[in-house]
Design a protein around this motif. Sequence first.
Motif, PDB file in Angstrom:
ATOM      1  N   GLN A 147       0.824  -1.224   0.085  1.00 45.20           N
ATOM      2  CA  GLN A 147      -0.037  -0.091   0.149  1.00 45.20           C
ATOM      3  C   GLN A 147       0.863   1.257   0.020  1.00 45.20           C
ATOM      4  O   GLN A 147       1.935   1.333   0.755  1.00 45.20           O
ATOM      5  N   ALA A 148       0.467   2.187  -0.952  1.00 44.84           N
ATOM      6  CA  ALA A 148       1.361   3.435  -1.075  1.00 44.84           C
ATOM      7  C   ALA A 148       1.290   4.144   0.479  1.00 44.84           C
ATOM      8  O   ALA A 148       0.356   4.053   0.989  1.00 44.84           O
ATOM      9  N   ALA A 149       2.434   4.880   0.488  1.00 43.50           N
ATOM     10  CA  ALA A 149       2.184   5.619   1.845  1.00 43.50           C
ATOM     11  C   ALA A 149       1.529   6.926   1.629  1.00 43.50           C
ATOM     12  O   ALA A 149       1.302   7.417   0.269  1.00 43.50           O
ATOM     13  N   PRO A 150       0.930   7.518   2.605  1.00 41.08           N
ATOM     14  CA  PRO A 150       0.101   8.677   2.343  1.00 41.08           C
ATOM     15  C   PRO A 150       1.022  10.055   2.163  1.00 41.08           C
ATOM     16  O   PRO A 150       2.259  10.138   2.048  1.00 41.08           O
ATOM     17  N   MET A 151       0.065  10.864   1.083  1.00 37.84           N
ATOM     18  CA  MET A 151       1.064  11.986   0.700  1.00 37.84           C
ATOM     19  C   MET A 151       1.446  12.890   1.836  1.00 37.84           C
ATOM     20  O   MET A 151       2.687  13.397   1.777  1.00 37.84           O
ATOM     21  N   LEU A 152       0.700  12.991   2.926  1.00 36.37           N
ATOM     22  CA  LEU A 152       0.896  13.646   4.133  1.00 36.37           C
ATOM     23  C   LEU A 152       0.695  12.869   5.192  1.00 36.37           C
ATOM     24  O   LEU A 152      -0.380  12.207   5.449  1.00 36.37           O
ATOM     25  N   ASP A 153       1.974  12.523   6.248  1.00 35.25           N
ATOM     26  CA  ASP A 153       1.742  11.783   7.388  1.00 35.25           C
ATOM     27  C   ASP A 153       2.105  12.664   8.730  1.00 35.25           C
ATOM     28  O   ASP A 153       3.351  13.024   8.913  1.00 35.25           O
ATOM     29  N   VAL A 154       1.361  13.150   9.401  1.00 37.03           N
ATOM     30  CA  VAL A 154       1.627  13.611  10.560  1.00 37.03           C
ATOM     31  C   VAL A 154       1.538  12.860  11.784  1.00 37.03           C
ATOM     32  O   VAL A 154       0.635  12.225  12.016  1.00 37.03           O
ATOM     33  N   ARG A 155       2.775  12.887  12.441  1.00 41.48           N
ATOM     34  CA  ARG A 155       2.894  12.089  13.718  1.00 41.48           C
ATOM     35  C   ARG A 155       3.291  12.736  14.884  1.00 41.48           C
ATOM     36  O   ARG A 155       4.375  13.217  14.811  1.00 41.48           O
ATOM     37  N   ASP A 156       2.413  12.694  15.796  1.00 43.68           N
ATOM     38  CA  ASP A 156       2.707  13.339  17.407  1.00 43.68           C
ATOM     39  C   ASP A 156       3.216  14.390  17.344  1.00 43.68           C
ATOM     40  O   ASP A 156       4.204  14.972  17.811  1.00 43.68           O
ATOM     41  N   LEU A 157       2.539  15.386  16.447  1.00 43.95           N
ATOM     42  CA  LEU A 157       2.950  17.005  16.272  1.00 43.95           C
ATOM     43  C   LEU A 157       2.738  17.726  17.705  1.00 43.95           C
ATOM     44  O   LEU A 157       1.511  17.676  18.072  1.00 43.95           O
ATOM     45  N   ARG A 158       3.578  18.525  18.109  1.00 47.32           N
ATOM     46  CA  ARG A 158       3.526  19.243  19.297  1.00 47.32           C
ATOM     47  C   ARG A 158       4.075  20.543  19.168  1.00 47.32           C
ATOM     48  O   ARG A 158       5.274  20.809  18.516  1.00 47.32           O
ATOM     49  N   VAL A 159       3.469  21.523  19.512  1.00 43.46           N
ATOM     50  CA  VAL A 159       3.862  23.060  19.577  1.00 43.46           C
ATOM     51  C   VAL A 159       3.683  23.639  20.923  1.00 43.46           C
ATOM     52  O   VAL A 159       2.705  23.757  21.347  1.00 43.46           O
ATOM     53  N   SER A 160       4.724  24.420  21.090  1.00 43.09           N
ATOM     54  CA  SER A 160       4.647  24.982  22.355  1.00 43.09           C
ATOM     55  C   SER A 160       5.538  26.261  22.360  1.00 43.09           C
ATOM     56  O   SER A 160       6.227  26.689  21.334  1.00 43.09           O
ATOM     57  N   TYR A 161       5.067  27.145  23.285  1.00 39.77           N
ATOM     58  CA  TYR A 161       5.819  28.485  23.402  1.00 39.77           C
ATOM     59  C   TYR A 161       6.130  28.819  24.776  1.00 39.77           C
ATOM     60  O   TYR A 161       5.742  28.306  25.714  1.00 39.77           O
ATOM     61  N   ARG A 162       7.301  29.992  24.791  1.00 38.32           N
ATOM     62  CA  ARG A 162       7.742  29.993  26.059  1.00 38.32           C
ATOM     63  C   ARG A 162       7.083  31.435  26.379  1.00 38.32           C
ATOM     64  O   ARG A 162       6.966  32.136  25.928  1.00 38.32           O
ATOM     65  N   SER A 163       6.667  31.078  27.814  1.00 39.04           N
ATOM     66  CA  SER A 163       5.893  32.454  28.527  1.00 39.04           C
ATOM     67  C   SER A 163       6.575  32.606  29.911  1.00 39.04           C
ATOM     68  O   SER A 163       6.160  32.062  30.664  1.00 39.04           O
ATOM     69  N   GLY A 164       7.655  33.562  29.880  1.00 43.54           N
ATOM     70  CA  GLY A 164       8.215  33.692  31.191  1.00 43.54           C
ATOM     71  C   GLY A 164       8.933  32.636  31.424  1.00 43.54           C
ATOM     72  O   GLY A 164       9.912  32.018  30.621  1.00 43.54           O
ATOM     73  N   GLU A 165       9.283  32.009  32.448  1.00 41.73           N
ATOM     74  CA  GLU A 165       9.594  30.711  32.758  1.00 41.73           C
ATOM     75  C   GLU A 165       8.835  29.308  32.517  1.00 41.73           C
ATOM     76  O   GLU A 165       9.155  28.257  32.659  1.00 41.73           O
ATOM     77  N   GLN A 166       7.653  29.605  31.829  1.00 44.19           N
ATOM     78  CA  GLN A 166       6.891  28.475  31.566  1.00 44.19           C
ATOM     79  C   GLN A 166       6.774  28.152  30.142  1.00 44.19           C
ATOM     80  O   GLN A 166       6.770  29.211  29.295  1.00 44.19           O
ATOM     81  N   THR A 167       6.685  26.468  29.901  1.00 44.27           N
ATOM     82  CA  THR A 167       6.372  26.373  28.327  1.00 44.27           C
ATOM     83  C   THR A 167       4.983  26.198  28.187  1.00 44.27           C
ATOM     84  O   THR A 167       4.251  25.351  29.091  1.00 44.27           O
ATOM     85  N   VAL A 168       4.321  26.860  27.379  1.00 36.37           N
ATOM     86  CA  VAL A 168       2.948  26.862  27.184  1.00 36.37           C
ATOM     87  C   VAL A 168       2.791  25.843  26.088  1.00 36.37           C
ATOM     88  O   VAL A 168       3.016  26.137  24.895  1.00 36.37           O
ATOM     89  N   PRO A 169       1.940  24.752  26.074  1.00 37.13           N
ATOM     90  CA  PRO A 169       1.432  23.887  25.009  1.00 37.13           C
ATOM     91  C   PRO A 169       0.340  24.604  24.223  1.00 37.13           C
ATOM     92  O   PRO A 169      -0.411  25.142  24.740  1.00 37.13           O
ATOM     93  N   ALA A 170       0.540  24.511  22.727  1.00 32.10           N
ATOM     94  CA  ALA A 170      -0.625  24.867  21.866  1.00 32.10           C
ATOM     95  C   ALA A 170      -1.343  23.747  21.120  1.00 32.10           C
ATOM     96  O   ALA A 170      -2.271  23.840  20.742  1.00 32.10           O
ATOM     97  N   VAL A 171      -0.260  22.772  20.636  1.00 30.44           N
ATOM     98  CA  VAL A 171      -0.820  21.731  20.066  1.00 30.44           C
ATOM     99  C   VAL A 171      -0.057  20.414  20.704  1.00 30.44           C
ATOM    100  O   VAL A 171       1.101  20.440  21.007  1.00 30.44           O
ATOM    101  N   ARG A 172      -0.707  19.557  21.042  1.00 30.18           N
ATOM    102  CA  ARG A 172      -0.105  18.285  22.077  1.00 30.18           C
ATOM    103  C   ARG A 172      -0.696  17.166  21.394  1.00 30.18           C
ATOM    104  O   ARG A 172      -1.562  16.288  21.592  1.00 30.18           O
ATOM    105  N   GLY A 173       0.402  16.541  20.528  1.00 36.92           N
ATOM    106  CA  GLY A 173       0.464  15.210  19.847  1.00 36.92           C
ATOM    107  C   GLY A 173      -0.779  14.991  18.890  1.00 36.92           C
ATOM    108  O   GLY A 173      -1.609  14.070  19.182  1.00 36.92           O
ATOM    109  N   VAL A 174      -0.697  15.708  17.991  1.00 38.59           N
ATOM    110  CA  VAL A 174      -1.761  15.596  16.721  1.00 38.59           C
ATOM    111  C   VAL A 174      -1.084  14.639  15.632  1.00 38.59           C
ATOM    112  O   VAL A 174      -0.019  14.811  15.276  1.00 38.59           O
ATOM    113  N   SER A 175      -1.886  13.760  15.314  1.00 37.84           N
ATOM    114  CA  SER A 175      -1.539  12.750  14.199  1.00 37.84           C
ATOM    115  C   SER A 175      -2.610  12.603  13.174  1.00 37.84           C
ATOM    116  O   SER A 175      -3.647  12.026  13.412  1.00 37.84           O
ATOM    117  N   PHE A 176      -2.208  12.504  11.893  1.00 34.23           N
ATOM    118  CA  PHE A 176      -3.291  12.351  10.803  1.00 34.23           C
ATOM    119  C   PHE A 176      -2.436  11.952   9.369  1.00 34.23           C
ATOM    120  O   PHE A 176      -1.626  12.346   9.347  1.00 34.23           O
TER     121      PHE A 176
END
Length: 342
Positions: free
Chosen positions: A13-42
């Motif tokens: 079976q052919a691999a998908p054109m786009l394969d997103v795996r465990d995508l995570r995005v965070s930002y720094r806010s002072g001393e804290q790491t703020v999550p915006a995207v938490r483990g998205v896969s599709f």
Amino acid sequence: MTAHERTTAPEGQAAPMLDVRDLRVSYRSGEQTVPAVRGVSFTLDRGQTLGIAGESGSGKSTMALSLLRLLPASAQVSGEVLFKGEDLLTAKWARLRAVRWSAASVVFQGAMSALNPVRTIGEQIREPILLHDKIGQRAARERAAELLDSVGVPSRRLESYPHEFSGGQRQRIMIAMALACRPDLIIADEPTTALDVMVQAQVLNLLGELVREAGIGVIMISHDLSVLSHMCERLAVMYAGRITEIGPSKRLIAEPRHPYTRALGRAFPTIGDPASRLAPAGLPGDPPTPSELARLSEGRGCAFAPRCSEAMDACRTDTVELWPSGPRREAACLRVLEGSGT
């Protein structure tokens, strides 16, 4: 098999054109790491359409822009974004610039803020063609004219400026620009939000025709479930930076498995139903703030539990992830496990 368990395509079976795996995005806010995207896969194949729905602040746009690394330098991104087998998150900048426009492009929300007000639309459409296709000015102009005609804007207006067009026409011009280098993937970030319903329908029909005729893969972001169910083959619902439910759009709208999906559906009044129109259900409370998300234990508890009328004690303590909830469907809800008898 859940989205997080996918590794490679089955043999033969052919691999998908786009394969997103465990995508995570965070930002720094002072001393804290703020999550915006938490483990998205599709995954997404050529010619497929995937809708991303959710309230404002659910992480839809952040997730989509991170696919082509369009977020500010302050964003910390991890996971894998495999586009035609190549991880765009680790690609060198020269390679990433080659992928943008020529293989994947974006239709941004708010065309007037995305278009350059002091350059004609012809110049702006020709620019990526000249840069990526390496053709002459005359051929680029002919291609720009063809693109405008294809999206329903007269090509004779190539030398007009963005302010000389209506909102719907500017959105069509943005689509023409996204198609300039014949990409395989288009990411449409709220492309119809500021348009009236008649123009919105025209833009959606245009995108649908492009998918059918050119086999382009489309990721469409919107808070409007009716738009996504009309346009998209599959639908993913996001809440607090995670996918809470994903599956075929028609089935997902008709038979939602996650309480949040049901709440989103009830928030829209039904035409011809006075009770629905006069008293839309809505959803009490507010989504968790980034700081509240940062305090959640990794993988522990459901972020929607404080607003959920069906929440159990286990919803606040147990690990919650996407589980199979029907044919080609997954939902991140403990009630799904109850229904399966596991």
